[in-house]
Scaffold this active site. Structure first.
Site: not given
Ligand code: PDD
Length: 286
Positions: A33, A52, A100, A102, A148, A181, A206
């Site tokens: 996503y 990304r 379903r 895996h 992501k 993070e 990320l």
């Molecule tokens: N989250 N780290 C993680 C684990 C994240 O899920 C996100 C973003 C970030 C920041 O990334 P960016 O600057 O590209 O938004 C860092 C989004 C906003 C979410 O899951 O809603």
């Protein structure tokens, strides 16, 4: 006004929009996503967000559901139809619908969902004026958080635990006591020596788009920074701290666990960067 979402080629009422019960995103978290900010009716940093998305899809070997140009049109249409001037656009691609099992299905068309929601900018500004509190929790995610992916259970549990402790975000700590993070944000400090630090975008975090844009801004402004891991102890001793993400921009952090950072107020550098960020980021009109 009726909210509208895009699901697999059609614009639907948000309340009725759905995917199949055997969608692999639903059953396995088998998908990716993106979340992109909308501000003053423009998409912020659309280009790196879509780049990304392509990287995430490639990492999981999921085919692109449509061309990037077509996706850009759908994102714009969704923002327009929902009349969002300030908010977020959400793009989700799963491996698709299949019985379903895996292993990857032999033939499945990826599922695409695009939606948008408004955000009240005044809330963000109110939070930024006083700063937010975070709590440190163990990083229990899989070893590929740089993708992501939809698979967010550890992030969900960490965020919930933070909220139950009255905090805005959880900062995740690796086995060596270093912050990776946040559960949905990147983590930053201005260390005791006055130098900005955020973890290098390796496989432990990320690679945030907000993070990357901010690093480019710092380089342009000649602000010294280091991409390196920092510990919880260093964070306690930091002059300033903040978090970044689409939607938060640069958000001051004034306490970690029960320890006050700096003088307990949003830091001067943090607030300056918050202010400059949106003047520097890419803005693509809808
Ligand atoms: N989250 N780290 C993680 C684990 C994240 O899920 C996100 C973003 C970030 C920041 O990334 P960016 O600057 O590209 O938004 C860092 C989004 C906003 C979410 O899951 O809603």
């Amino acid at each position: 006004m009726t909210r509208i979402a895009f699901v697999n080629g059609a614009y639907r009422r948000h309340g009725e929009a759905s995917v199949h019960i055997e969608d692999r995103g639903y059953q396995f978290g088998d998908g990716v996503y993106e979340v992109c900010e909308i501000r003053d009716g423009a998409l912020i940093d659309e280009t790196p967000h879509l780049a990304r998305l392509e990287r995430s899809l490639a990492a999981l070997r999921i085919a692109a559901p449509m061309s990037l140009n077509a996706l850009k049109l759908v994102m714009r249409e969704i923002v327009r139809r929902n009349r969002v001037r300030d908010g977020l656009v959400y793009v989700q691609v799963s491996r698709g619908v299949a019985p379903r099992d895996h292993g990857f299905p032999a033939a499945a068309r990826p599922s695409l969902v695009v939606s948008a929601k408004p955000l009240d900018r005044r809330k963000g500004e109110a939070n930024a004026a006083v700063g937010v509190r975070v709590v440190a929790l163990p990083d229990e995610r899989w070893r590929r958080p740089e993708i992501k992916s939809l698979q967010l259970l550890p992030n969900v549990l960490a965020k919930q635990s933070a909220r139950e402790k009255g905090a805005y975000e959880a900062w995740l700590v690796d086995d060596q006591g270093r912050i990776t993070e946040g559960s949905s944000t990147n983590a930053w400090i201005v260390d005791a020596a006055g130098k900005l630090a955020t973890r290098q975008a390796d496989r432990a975090v990320l690679s945030g788009v907000t993070r990357a844009t901010l690093l480019a801004l710092l380089a342009k402004e000649g602000v010294v920074f280091e991409e390196r891991p920092f510990t919880l102890e260093e964070t306690y001793a930091a002059r300033e701290a903040f978090l970044t993400s689409a939607g938060n921009g640069v958000m001051p952090v004034v306490a970690v666990n029960d320890r006050v950072i700096g003088d307990g107020r949003p830091g001067a550098l943090t607030l300056a960067l918050r202010e400059k960020f949106h003047r520097f980021a890419e803005m693509s009109p809808v």
